[in-house]
Every structure is written in C-alpha cells, then in structure tokens.
Design a protein around this motif. Structure first.
Motif, PDB file in Angstrom:
ATOM      1  N   LEU A 115       0.814  -1.218   0.000  1.00  0.00           N
ATOM      2  CA  LEU A 115       0.000   0.000   0.000  1.00  0.00           C
ATOM      3  C   LEU A 115       0.850   1.272   0.000  1.00  0.00           C
ATOM      4  O   LEU A 115       0.486   2.275  -0.615  1.00  0.00           O
ATOM      5  CB  LEU A 115      -0.920  -0.020   1.230  1.00  0.00           C
ATOM      6  CG  LEU A 115      -1.889   1.145   1.424  1.00  0.00           C
ATOM      7  CD1 LEU A 115      -2.909   1.185   0.287  1.00  0.00           C
ATOM      8  CD2 LEU A 115      -2.601   1.021   2.772  1.00  0.00           C
ATOM      9  N   ASN A 116       2.010   1.220   0.664  1.00  0.00           N
ATOM     10  CA  ASN A 116       2.856   2.411   0.825  1.00  0.00           C
ATOM     11  C   ASN A 116       3.983   2.399  -0.208  1.00  0.00           C
ATOM     12  O   ASN A 116       5.165   2.522   0.123  1.00  0.00           O
ATOM     13  CB  ASN A 116       3.416   2.438   2.244  1.00  0.00           C
ATOM     14  CG  ASN A 116       3.894   3.817   2.654  1.00  0.00           C
ATOM     15  OD1 ASN A 116       3.525   4.826   2.069  1.00  0.00           O
ATOM     16  ND2 ASN A 116       4.739   3.858   3.676  1.00  0.00           N
ATOM     17  N   LYS A 117       3.638   2.290  -1.445  1.00  0.00           N
ATOM     18  CA  LYS A 117       4.579   2.070  -2.550  1.00  0.00           C
ATOM     19  C   LYS A 117       5.670   3.141  -2.601  1.00  0.00           C
ATOM     20  O   LYS A 117       5.397   4.329  -2.601  1.00  0.00           O
ATOM     21  CB  LYS A 117       3.810   2.045  -3.865  1.00  0.00           C
ATOM     22  CG  LYS A 117       4.626   1.583  -5.069  1.00  0.00           C
ATOM     23  CD  LYS A 117       3.735   1.439  -6.297  1.00  0.00           C
ATOM     24  CE  LYS A 117       4.531   1.022  -7.520  1.00  0.00           C
ATOM     25  NZ  LYS A 117       5.197  -0.284  -7.346  1.00  0.00           N
ATOM     26  N   GLY A 118       6.929   2.671  -2.644  1.00  0.00           N
ATOM     27  CA  GLY A 118       8.068   3.572  -2.777  1.00  0.00           C
ATOM     28  C   GLY A 118       8.490   4.254  -1.487  1.00  0.00           C
ATOM     29  O   GLY A 118       9.427   5.051  -1.491  1.00  0.00           O
ATOM     30  N   ASN A 119       7.802   3.959  -0.389  1.00  0.00           N
ATOM     31  CA  ASN A 119       8.115   4.562   0.902  1.00  0.00           C
ATOM     32  C   ASN A 119       8.357   3.464   1.937  1.00  0.00           C
ATOM     33  O   ASN A 119       7.930   2.321   1.754  1.00  0.00           O
ATOM     34  CB  ASN A 119       6.979   5.465   1.374  1.00  0.00           C
ATOM     35  CG  ASN A 119       6.784   6.670   0.473  1.00  0.00           C
ATOM     36  OD1 ASN A 119       7.733   7.413   0.216  1.00  0.00           O
ATOM     37  ND2 ASN A 119       5.569   6.863  -0.023  1.00  0.00           N
ATOM     38  N   ILE A 120       9.003   3.863   3.043  1.00  0.00           N
ATOM     39  CA  ILE A 120       9.211   2.915   4.132  1.00  0.00           C
ATOM     40  C   ILE A 120       8.586   3.411   5.431  1.00  0.00           C
ATOM     41  O   ILE A 120       8.634   2.740   6.450  1.00  0.00           O
ATOM     42  CB  ILE A 120      10.708   2.621   4.344  1.00  0.00           C
ATOM     43  CG1 ILE A 120      11.469   3.902   4.705  1.00  0.00           C
ATOM     44  CG2 ILE A 120      11.309   1.975   3.096  1.00  0.00           C
ATOM     45  CD1 ILE A 120      12.936   3.662   5.064  1.00  0.00           C
ATOM     46  N   TYR A 121       8.008   4.608   5.386  1.00  0.00           N
ATOM     47  CA  TYR A 121       7.277   5.185   6.521  1.00  0.00           C
ATOM     48  C   TYR A 121       6.286   6.182   5.928  1.00  0.00           C
ATOM     49  O   TYR A 121       6.194   6.346   4.718  1.00  0.00           O
ATOM     50  CB  TYR A 121       8.240   5.839   7.519  1.00  0.00           C
ATOM     51  CG  TYR A 121       7.547   6.454   8.720  1.00  0.00           C
ATOM     52  CD1 TYR A 121       6.727   5.673   9.532  1.00  0.00           C
ATOM     53  CD2 TYR A 121       7.690   7.803   9.029  1.00  0.00           C
ATOM     54  CE1 TYR A 121       6.068   6.230  10.616  1.00  0.00           C
ATOM     55  CE2 TYR A 121       7.049   8.363  10.113  1.00  0.00           C
ATOM     56  CZ  TYR A 121       6.225   7.574  10.908  1.00  0.00           C
ATOM     57  OH  TYR A 121       5.576   8.122  11.975  1.00  0.00           O
ATOM     58  N   ILE A 122       5.539   6.844   6.763  1.00  0.00           N
ATOM     59  CA  ILE A 122       4.610   7.865   6.286  1.00  0.00           C
ATOM     60  C   ILE A 122       5.378   8.949   5.539  1.00  0.00           C
ATOM     61  O   ILE A 122       6.390   9.460   6.027  1.00  0.00           O
ATOM     62  CB  ILE A 122       3.841   8.490   7.464  1.00  0.00           C
ATOM     63  CG1 ILE A 122       2.959   7.438   8.158  1.00  0.00           C
ATOM     64  CG2 ILE A 122       2.991   9.670   6.993  1.00  0.00           C
ATOM     65  CD1 ILE A 122       2.353   7.921   9.464  1.00  0.00           C
ATOM     66  N   ALA A 123       4.899   9.294   4.354  1.00  0.00           N
ATOM     67  CA  ALA A 123       5.514  10.345   3.543  1.00  0.00           C
ATOM     68  C   ALA A 123       4.425  11.263   3.012  1.00  0.00           C
ATOM     69  O   ALA A 123       3.233  10.965   3.114  1.00  0.00           O
ATOM     70  CB  ALA A 123       6.318   9.727   2.395  1.00  0.00           C
ATOM     71  N   ASN A 124       4.846  12.384   2.437  1.00  0.00           N
ATOM     72  CA  ASN A 124       3.853  13.340   1.942  1.00  0.00           C
ATOM     73  C   ASN A 124       3.035  12.795   0.784  1.00  0.00           C
ATOM     74  O   ASN A 124       1.978  13.326   0.462  1.00  0.00           O
ATOM     75  CB  ASN A 124       4.521  14.668   1.553  1.00  0.00           C
ATOM     76  CG  ASN A 124       5.641  14.470   0.547  1.00  0.00           C
ATOM     77  OD1 ASN A 124       5.864  13.365   0.045  1.00  0.00           O
ATOM     78  ND2 ASN A 124       6.352  15.540   0.236  1.00  0.00           N
ATOM     79  N   ASP A 125       3.518  11.712   0.142  1.00  0.00           N
ATOM     80  CA  ASP A 125       2.758  11.113  -0.947  1.00  0.00           C
ATOM     81  C   ASP A 125       2.145   9.762  -0.551  1.00  0.00           C
ATOM     82  O   ASP A 125       1.680   9.011  -1.404  1.00  0.00           O
ATOM     83  CB  ASP A 125       3.632  10.940  -2.191  1.00  0.00           C
ATOM     84  CG  ASP A 125       4.884  10.106  -1.926  1.00  0.00           C
ATOM     85  OD1 ASP A 125       5.204   9.868  -0.748  1.00  0.00           O
ATOM     86  OD2 ASP A 125       5.538   9.699  -2.914  1.00  0.00           O
ATOM     87  N   SER A 126       2.143   9.451   0.741  1.00  0.00           N
ATOM     88  CA  SER A 126       1.510   8.212   1.197  1.00  0.00           C
ATOM     89  C   SER A 126      -0.011   8.350   1.134  1.00  0.00           C
ATOM     90  O   SER A 126      -0.551   9.409   1.481  1.00  0.00           O
ATOM     91  CB  SER A 126       1.914   7.887   2.641  1.00  0.00           C
ATOM     92  OG  SER A 126       3.276   7.568   2.742  1.00  0.00           O
ATOM     93  N   PRO A 127      -0.729   7.317   0.717  1.00  0.00           N
ATOM     94  CA  PRO A 127      -2.193   7.362   0.709  1.00  0.00           C
ATOM     95  C   PRO A 127      -2.742   7.553   2.120  1.00  0.00           C
ATOM     96  O   PRO A 127      -2.102   7.137   3.104  1.00  0.00           O
ATOM     97  CB  PRO A 127      -2.583   5.988   0.158  1.00  0.00           C
ATOM     98  CG  PRO A 127      -1.373   5.470  -0.536  1.00  0.00           C
ATOM     99  CD  PRO A 127      -0.203   6.047   0.202  1.00  0.00           C
ATOM    100  N   PRO A 128      -3.910   8.161   2.270  1.00  0.00           N
ATOM    101  CA  PRO A 128      -4.521   8.336   3.597  1.00  0.00           C
ATOM    102  C   PRO A 128      -4.663   7.030   4.369  1.00  0.00           C
ATOM    103  O   PRO A 128      -4.566   7.015   5.598  1.00  0.00           O
ATOM    104  CB  PRO A 128      -5.898   8.939   3.267  1.00  0.00           C
ATOM    105  CG  PRO A 128      -5.702   9.633   1.966  1.00  0.00           C
ATOM    106  CD  PRO A 128      -4.710   8.809   1.205  1.00  0.00           C
ATOM    107  N   ALA A 129      -4.853   5.935   3.643  1.00  0.00           N
ATOM    108  CA  ALA A 129      -4.997   4.641   4.311  1.00  0.00           C
ATOM    109  C   ALA A 129      -3.725   4.240   5.045  1.00  0.00           C
ATOM    110  O   ALA A 129      -3.770   3.517   6.052  1.00  0.00           O
ATOM    111  CB  ALA A 129      -5.372   3.566   3.287  1.00  0.00           C
ATOM    112  N   VAL A 130      -2.570   4.692   4.567  1.00  0.00           N
ATOM    113  CA  VAL A 130      -1.298   4.395   5.232  1.00  0.00           C
ATOM    114  C   VAL A 130      -1.230   5.127   6.570  1.00  0.00           C
ATOM    115  O   VAL A 130      -0.862   4.551   7.606  1.00  0.00           O
ATOM    116  CB  VAL A 130      -0.102   4.790   4.338  1.00  0.00           C
ATOM    117  CG1 VAL A 130       1.205   4.738   5.116  1.00  0.00           C
ATOM    118  CG2 VAL A 130      -0.042   3.894   3.119  1.00  0.00           C
TER     119      VAL A 130
END
Length: 367
Positions: free
Chosen positions: A169-184
């Motif tokens: 779900l958090n594609k390309g990230n390893i933690y919450i990022a500014n482009d993470s979906p709200p579901a993350v």
C-alpha cells in the motif's frame, strides 16, 4: 517482519555501534532531566520508601543505558540527604528486546557500582541491577511491584508493522511520507493507538498506586502525521533504496514490502490515548528539539557546519538504530552502499534546511 526477533540497536563498541552513535540520545536525556527529577522527587517525598523499584524500558546498550538510571537515583539521594533521611535500597530493572546487547551492559556494572559509591558516598544504596529481556507490549513484572518507570527514545516503536501495509500500500516509501495514501496514515495511527494504550494498561497492572512514569518519545509538532519531522529522515532513506532499485541492485517489490514499525506521535495524540485508557493522571508534558546532527547544537561553540560531516553524523545514528531491520529484509551486502547514498541525501537536505528531531515527554502518576 517479526519485530521482537529483528529489532535491536547495533551492539558492541565498533564504528557503527549504537554505543558510539548515541550522542543524540544522551543530549535528549539531559534535556528532559528536570522533568524526570521533578517526578522522582515528588514520588519520594510523598511515600519516603525504604526500597525503590525503578525500570528503564528500551534501555539499549552503551553509555546511555545507565545514565538515566544514575540521574534518577542521584536525584533521590540528593533530596533524602537534604531531609536527613537514610538512603533507600534501589532495585533497578533494565528492559529491552532479547536481541539487545545485554552482555555489554553487564560487563560495565562493576565500574558503575564503584562510580555510584565514589559520587554518592558509602551510605548510598545499596543498588541491585538486573536485565529483563522482553517486549514492553507484554507483562514483564509482578503486579503492583514498580515505583518508577522511565523510557527514552523507545516508545515510538510499534509492536508490529501495521498489517494493512503488507500488500504494498505504501509504494516507494518505508514510513509515512507526503505522498503516502490516507490509508497508510490511518493504518499507522491505529497501530500506534492500540500499542500505546496496551503499554499503559500493562504498566498500570505493574505500577503501584501513586507510582510515576516518565516517557520521552520521538514525536512531531504538526497534527498532520505526513508533516512530521522524522518523515523527511525516512523519506531520504527510501530515496536511497529506490536509487539502488534503479541500479538493479535490489527489486522495487522489496522496497514496497518494507515498512518501519514505528510512529512519531504529537502531544495531542498521546494525551488522547492517556485520557482514554484512564489508568494514569497526566502531570505534565514538554516538547524539546534537537538537530539531526547532534554535534550541531547550541552548546557546541566551536562547531562549523559542513553538510557532508553533518550528513554522515545523522546517517550513522540511523544506521545504528535501523541496520538490523534493513539487513534482515534486504541482506547485509547492500548496507555499506545504502548508507553511503543515504549520507549524501541527508547532506543535501541539511544544506537547505536544518531539520530537527522533536521529542515529546509526558510525566504521569498511577491513579
């Protein structure tokens, strides 16, 4: 990722060890020393115990492990001398996950006991220290056996990666990022809310009525989790991983399936959970800050900023903390190149903006 089996700070005393890369954590302990001393002093003056049971949760290893405990005991010794009372016995438990370098701690105890006697005199204590391996998201101590619980830079770790993130779900990230979906963001908050509430419930069973707890947690100032200061830190590491994807060193699917088991809360979130769980009264809270490079601080008058040096310093701190998880997921072969790239990313970021760690400290009393 089985957090209890994988997560541990780098042991030993080598160049990449936590022991040699925990200056930041040391500075934080001193920044919040006043609120810790106030809490333990209030406890002592309320109960005048003949024996004090103190726990440090997430103690890690290295010079900071016994620093906070020493500060707590010396605060008690100072007030009891002022009041003309005899020293209580100190029973100290050091808790961390089983992979922690407890052997390094135990080897240092003889010198620590000797230093306590030198600093506080022969009428101090006695002091008894033991290690307690295990997750603080489980029961660790006897019912109503603890007087004072301390934790610094540990309770941002969750018991697990939020299960919802396992599907990429958090594609390309390893933690919450500014482009993470709200579901993350939702998944991370729900995991942390559940974990922190459980932590409070478990400690409420172990802490005596009137006992105290002081927790310092890496947090954030903004109510928006995607704008947290640590988001930048982990985004730069994700970018280093993605650069290795572009070079064909690792696969994109490996990055998409790796997420950190942590959450950096704001003070409002902590207060909400404390009030909702209901076992502890919130006595006070503080928010402090420190630069990513701990050498770049107000007390270091001779410091001259160099982005490459600061990038290296900040990256070494993260390596000491996160290497075990990264090596377990991606393999040890990439670690050196990964952190070389990460150093460069952090250096370029710090040249534009001196981002800080935000530390949230809460002081509580068991109802």
């Amino acid at each position: 990722m089985e957090v209890q089996q994988v997560l541990h700070m780098n042991g030993g005393a080598g160049e990449t060890s936590y022991a040699n890369n925990s200056t930041l954590q040391e500075i934080v302990i001193f920044k919040v020393k006043t609120i810790v001393e106030r809490s333990i002093t209030d406890l002592y003056c309320t109960t005048f115990p003949k024996s004090l049971c103190i726990v440090d949760m997430g103690c890690s290893s290295g010079p900071n492990t016994l620093l906070a405990i020493s500060n707590i005991m010396e605060a008690v010794d100072q007030i009891r001398r002022h009041l003309g009372r005899s020293s209580p016995e100190f029973r100290v438990f050091l808790n961390d996950l089983p992979g922690n370098d407890f052997n390094n701690i135990f080897k240092s105890l003889a010198g620590f006991y000797e230093k306590l006697k030198q600093n506080n005199g022969p009428d101090f204590g006695p002091c008894f220290i033991a290690g307690v391996p295990g997750s603080f998201y489980s029961r660790l101590f006897q019912t109503k056996s603890l007087d004072f619980v301390h934790s610094s830079y540990s309770l941002h770790w969750c018991s697990q990666v939020p299960p919802a993130l396992e599907n990429g779900l958090n594609k390309g990230n390893i933690y919450i990022a500014n482009d993470s979906p709200p579901a993350v963001i939702k998944a991370y908050w729900e995991q942390y809310e559940s974990d922190f509430s459980l932590f409070l419930k478990l400690r409420s069973e172990e802490v005596r009525s009137g006992g105290r707890m002081v927790l310092t947690i890496i947090g954030r100032k903004s109510p928006d989790p995607s704008k947290g200061e640590c988001c930048h830190l982990w985004k730069l590491l994700a970018q280093a991983l993605m650069s290795m994807v572009s070079q064909g060193i690792i696969k994109e699917a490996q990055v998409d399936s790796f997420n950190l088991p942590l959450y950096t809360p704001c003070i409002q979130e902590l207060m909400t959970v404390i009030e909702s769980e209901g076992s502890f009264h919130l006595d006070g809270h503080e928010v402090t800050e420190i630069n990513w490079d701990p050498n770049d601080n107000d007390n270091n008058e001779g410091f001259v900023f160099d982005k490459f040096t600061s990038g290296r310093n900040a990256a070494k701190i993260i390596r000491a903390v996160a290497e075990s998880m990264l090596a377990n997921h991606f393999g040890e072969a990439i670690i050196e190149d990964l952190f070389k790239k990460y150093e460069e990313n952090v250096a370029e970021h710090l040249a534009k903006e001196k981002t800080k760690y935000v530390n949230v400290t809460v002081s509580m009393t068991k109802k």
